[in-house]
Design a protein around this motif. Structure first.
Motif, PDB file in Angstrom:
ATOM      1  N   MET A 146       0.398   8.831  -6.675  1.00  0.00           N
ATOM      2  CA  MET A 146       0.435  10.214  -6.231  1.00  0.00           C
ATOM      3  C   MET A 146      -0.411  11.103  -7.141  1.00  0.00           C
ATOM      4  O   MET A 146      -1.158  11.963  -6.686  1.00  0.00           O
ATOM      5  N   HIS A 147      -0.281  10.882  -8.429  1.00  0.00           N
ATOM      6  CA  HIS A 147      -0.989  11.719  -9.395  1.00  0.00           C
ATOM      7  C   HIS A 147      -2.501  11.589  -9.205  1.00  0.00           C
ATOM      8  O   HIS A 147      -3.231  12.571  -9.210  1.00  0.00           O
ATOM      9  N   GLU A 148      -2.917  10.339  -9.029  1.00  0.00           N
ATOM     10  CA  GLU A 148      -4.340  10.076  -8.800  1.00  0.00           C
ATOM     11  C   GLU A 148      -4.826  10.834  -7.567  1.00  0.00           C
ATOM     12  O   GLU A 148      -5.903  11.454  -7.577  1.00  0.00           O
ATOM     13  N   ILE A 149      -4.004  10.780  -6.496  1.00  0.00           N
ATOM     14  CA  ILE A 149      -4.383  11.484  -5.265  1.00  0.00           C
ATOM     15  C   ILE A 149      -4.527  12.974  -5.553  1.00  0.00           C
ATOM     16  O   ILE A 149      -5.476  13.622  -5.104  1.00  0.00           O
ATOM     17  N   GLY A 150      -3.575  13.512  -6.349  1.00  0.00           N
ATOM     18  CA  GLY A 150      -3.631  14.917  -6.722  1.00  0.00           C
ATOM     19  C   GLY A 150      -4.918  15.265  -7.451  1.00  0.00           C
ATOM     20  O   GLY A 150      -5.578  16.255  -7.139  1.00  0.00           O
ATOM     21  N   ILE A 151      -5.283  14.424  -8.415  1.00  0.00           N
ATOM     22  CA  ILE A 151      -6.511  14.672  -9.176  1.00  0.00           C
ATOM     23  C   ILE A 151      -7.716  14.655  -8.250  1.00  0.00           C
ATOM     24  O   ILE A 151      -8.559  15.551  -8.260  1.00  0.00           O
ATOM     25  N   ARG A 152      -7.770  13.613  -7.423  1.00  0.00           N
ATOM     26  CA  ARG A 152      -8.922  13.489  -6.527  1.00  0.00           C
ATOM     27  C   ARG A 152      -9.035  14.702  -5.614  1.00  0.00           C
ATOM     28  O   ARG A 152     -10.129  15.179  -5.331  1.00  0.00           O
ATOM     29  N   LYS A 153      -7.874  15.188  -5.149  1.00  0.00           N
ATOM     30  CA  LYS A 153      -7.919  16.348  -4.265  1.00  0.00           C
ATOM     31  C   LYS A 153      -8.339  17.598  -5.039  1.00  0.00           C
ATOM     32  O   LYS A 153      -9.083  18.429  -4.528  1.00  0.00           O
ATOM     33  N   MET A 189       0.830  -1.208   0.000  1.00  0.00           N
ATOM     34  CA  MET A 189       0.000   0.000   0.000  1.00  0.00           C
ATOM     35  C   MET A 189       0.868   1.264   0.000  1.00  0.00           C
ATOM     36  O   MET A 189       0.538   2.241  -0.664  1.00  0.00           O
ATOM     37  N   LEU A 190       1.974   1.200   0.732  1.00  0.00           N
ATOM     38  CA  LEU A 190       2.874   2.354   0.745  1.00  0.00           C
ATOM     39  C   LEU A 190       3.421   2.623  -0.651  1.00  0.00           C
ATOM     40  O   LEU A 190       3.452   3.760  -1.127  1.00  0.00           O
ATOM     41  N   VAL A 191       3.842   1.534  -1.297  1.00  0.00           N
ATOM     42  CA  VAL A 191       4.351   1.679  -2.665  1.00  0.00           C
ATOM     43  C   VAL A 191       3.245   2.213  -3.568  1.00  0.00           C
ATOM     44  O   VAL A 191       3.447   3.095  -4.389  1.00  0.00           O
ATOM     45  N   SER A 192       2.043   1.655  -3.348  1.00  0.00           N
ATOM     46  CA  SER A 192       0.920   2.055  -4.195  1.00  0.00           C
ATOM     47  C   SER A 192       0.577   3.535  -4.007  1.00  0.00           C
ATOM     48  O   SER A 192       0.229   4.225  -4.962  1.00  0.00           O
ATOM     49  N   VAL A 193       0.722   4.016  -2.776  1.00  0.00           N
ATOM     50  CA  VAL A 193       0.467   5.442  -2.534  1.00  0.00           C
ATOM     51  C   VAL A 193       1.456   6.287  -3.333  1.00  0.00           C
ATOM     52  O   VAL A 193       1.079   7.273  -3.977  1.00  0.00           O
ATOM     53  N   THR A 194       2.709   5.873  -3.316  1.00  0.00           N
ATOM     54  CA  THR A 194       3.720   6.620  -4.057  1.00  0.00           C
ATOM     55  C   THR A 194       3.436   6.570  -5.554  1.00  0.00           C
ATOM     56  O   THR A 194       3.552   7.565  -6.249  1.00  0.00           O
TER      57      THR A 194
END
Lengths: 293, 408
Positions: free
Chosen positions: B313-320, B305-310
């Motif tokens: 990152m772009h996806e997290i940015g879009i969602r935010k 999951m940690l690797v997956s978060v890294t």
């Protein structure tokens, strides 16, 4: 009625010696229904300004009132909610979640608002119909052309019925027909009464705007109202003052830049994705440095 | 709202099937091993319990050795030289004493007689010959499939009753009633065949399916009174308490041996406590190891999951950028790891049932998978996912949206 009010807004990045001033005491007031084009060279603070207005970032100093609410010191989650409800973002590289279909991507902001699945699918589908890519709604984002993808991105920005649309170089990755498609769409949205801000490098696109803001080194150097359908006079000037590099310059390549900055080391090569854009930027930065010297 | 997170989590799991599988593998193995090991232990315990039940709770056994029982600290004497504590063997006098003790309704000795048995197929090697009396079937709660058990009238005759395995090994016939085999140079006539005895792994009971039962008197005379009686079984009368009868038996036996017999007199439950304890200990030990593998599985989930978060990152940015709050991002990632480990748990349960099937088919073990263990394993795996998903989820939630958007 002022929708966006920035007062003495500054944004600093980094600490100590490495501090850079991205925005330097910017004052900007945008009223409802304006279609603002923001122009300026790379690194002039356009994107930082957009991020601040879009509540993706907080100003280091200064006040920001959005819709008569002080939002400069909001907590991240509060900012996220305002962003979700009042701001629609359109980004240069579309920024879709690649594993979701276009429809799912467009419906995503509604999901964060808590709209039911059937309703948000319906709303997203309607929005895609409005931007003219409804026939692609079950495609994956990678299967769309640039113009279609950006239209879908606009649909996503619009799906929450936001007060402000912020587009950071919406045509940066598009060819001319794609650019026109996107700009006409934004223009339509503006005509419906929305406030639209967009960043562009292309003076031709100021044709669609009612107001053009020029930035340089973190400050607004010029701000003018323009008539719809006309390229802003200053923008036209900017267009013509960009000196075209000669073939000789092209052949000489990096050494031209060396000449422009004889007292400095050659800048490290920039890593950019789109080649056409990088050459364009390079030319412009070269011309700027020439001017500076 | 939660179902939107569920969907987002599920979409992500669905989108990266291979990665999800590797993430789940640790949990799958952990859950499967916990369930299987606990199931095996539980199965054996149930069988032992079943046997006690079958024999009756109040069956009393008398043995010539003191069982060192770790349960009561007082009687534990590990410093003794092995064998030193062994009492005098059970003899004729003891047998008589036990059968005449007040409150004992039935009793039978079990006397091992050495020597070769010869049947249709030549020597019968796997079995053993036991001298006993007519009370035995009642004491063991065991009925006969064919024929009848010898009565007290035929105590001096060469008759025998066989366990199923002995019957199959000695004779070609399915029902060898009336057939005879040779033992100590004498012919023994088969009078009866027992039903299948239930056997229990780790039990101290001999496997009576292999046994040949002959009258105790005949056994004693064949061996010229040298055959050792290794056990006496006795059943107290219905109205008597087992403990009272045990006390009385002890006194009676002590009298026979001049005050100190050292014979162990136990009821059926006590008899099995030792093996039960060992089993319990083993089950706990292996379950502990399996629990560690669950923990490792959880850490595996956390790492992936940690690797997956890294990576995302772009996806997290879009969602935010489109309005997801930190909380929503966090829930998404926690739910995602919860889904992963829950699916892992379910797959692990399936694997455990498969292992259970294989064990039943290819070994003598009969694991008992209880629904409690299954529910517990699912709950634990879900908990592990949520627990170990929290750190990566927090990492994802507090990313700067601009930085996250910029990363590719």
């Amino acid at each position: 009625m002022a929708l966006i009010e920035l007062q003495d807004v500054s944004k600093l990045y980094g600490f100590g010696d490495a501090t850079t001033l991205a925005l330097d005491e910017v004052d900007l007031t945008i009223t409802k229904g304006e279609f603002v084009a923001v122009m300026g060279p790379s690194g002039s603070g356009k994107s930082t300004l957009m991020n601040l207005i879009g509540l993706l970032d907080r100003p280091s100093h200064g006040d920001y009132r959005l819709d008569n609410k002080a939002v400069a010191r909001l907590k991240t989650d509060q900012a996220a909610k305002i962003r979700r409800d009042t701001i629609g973002f359109i980004l240069q590289s579309f920024n879709f979640l690649p594993r979701l279909t276009v429809l799912e991507n467009v419906a995503l902001p509604l999901a964060y608002k808590g709209v039911s699945l059937s309703r948000r699918t319906k709303l997203a589908s309607q929005m895609l119909e409005r931007v003219g890519v409804q026939n692609r709604e079950y495609f994956f984002p990678s299967q769309l052309s640039g113009g279609q993808a950006q239209c879908a991105a606009i649909a996503r920005a619009l799906v929450n019925n936001p007060k402000i649309i912020i587009a950071d170089e919406p045509t940066g990755n598009l060819d001319s027909s794609g650019s026109r498609l996107v700009m006409e769409l934004l223009s339509d949205i503006h005509k419906l009464g929305n406030t639209v801000l967009f960043v562009t490098h292309n003076p031709e696109l100021t044709r669609f705007a009612t107001r053009v803001v020029y930035m340089h080194d973190g400050t607004i150097i010029h701000d003018e109202q323009t008539a719809l359908g006309q390229v802003a006079p200053k923008a036209r000037k900017v267009l013509y003052t960009i000196p075209a590099t000669s073939e000789e310059d092209d052949l000489e390549g990096v050494s031209v830049m060396m000449k422009a900055f004889p007292h400095k080391e050659a800048p490290p090569p920039k890593r950019k994705k789109a080649t056409d854009k990088s050459t364009r930027r390079k030319k412009r930065s070269v011309s700027r440095r020439k001017k500076a010297s | 709202m939660p179902h939107a997170h569920l969907r987002a989590g599920w979409d992500s799991v669905r989108g990266a099937k291979i990665r999800s599988f590797w993430t789940m593998l640790g949990i799958i193995i952990g859950v499967a091993s916990v369930i299987t090991v606990v199931g095996i232990g539980e199965g054996i315990k149930q069988e032992i319990g079943g046997q006690i039940h079958h024999l009756g709770q109040n069956l009393i056994t008398v043995r010539p050795a003191q069982l060192l029982n770790g349960n009561s600290a007082g009687s534990n004497s590990p410093d003794l030289i092995p064998g030193f504590s062994i009492s005098t063997p059970l003899g004729i006098k003891d047998i008589n004493a036990i059968s005449h003790t007040n409150g004992v309704t039935a009793s039978a000795p079990l006397t091992i007689v050495g020597g070769a048995v010869r049947g249709d197929h030549g020597m019968y090697r796997n079995g053993f010959v036991v001298g006993t009396t007519s009370d035995l079937p009642g004491l063991l709660n065991q009925s006969l499939q064919y024929g009848s058990f010898f009565s007290s009238d035929s105590y001096d005759m060469n008759v025998a009753v066989l366990g199923q395995n002995a019957s199959n090994a000695l004779f070609n016939e399915d029902v060898p009633l009336g057939r005879s085999f040779t033992f100590h140079g004498q012919q023994f006539v088969v009078e009866g065949i027992f039903n299948q005895f239930t056997t229990t792994p780790l039990s101290q009971q001999a496997n009576f399916n292999n046994a040949i039962f002959i009258p105790n008197q005949v056994a004693e005379s064949l061996s010229k009174n040298t055959a050792p009686t290794y056990e006496m079984l006795a059943r107290p009368a219905a109205h008597e308490k087992a403990s009272a009868v045990i006390a009385r038996l002890k006194t009676a036996l002590d009298q026979v041996h001049g005050g100190q017999s050292g014979l162990s007199v136990q009821s059926g439950n006590q008899d099995l406590t030792a093996s039960d304890q060992i089993l319990e200990l083993l089950t706990r030990l292996i379950a502990g190891v399996a629990a560690i593998s669950l923990l490792v599985g959880g850490i595996g989930i956390m790492n992936v999951m940690l690797v997956s978060v890294t990576e995302r990152m772009h996806e997290i940015g879009i969602r935010k950028a489109i309005g997801a709050t930190n909380r929503q991002i966090m829930s998404q990632f926690i739910i995602e790891s919860g889904i992963l480990s829950l699916i892992g748990g379910v797959l692990g349960i399936l694997l455990a049932f498969f292992a259970d099937f294989m064990l039943r088919t290819f070994s003598s073990l009969h694991p008992a998978i209880s629904w409690q263990v299954v529910v517990l394993a699912s709950a634990v795996s879900l908990l592990i996912g949520i627990l170990f998903g929290t750190v990566p989820a927090i990492k994802a939630a507090y990313k700067d949206p601009i930085e996250a958007l910029r990363s590719e």
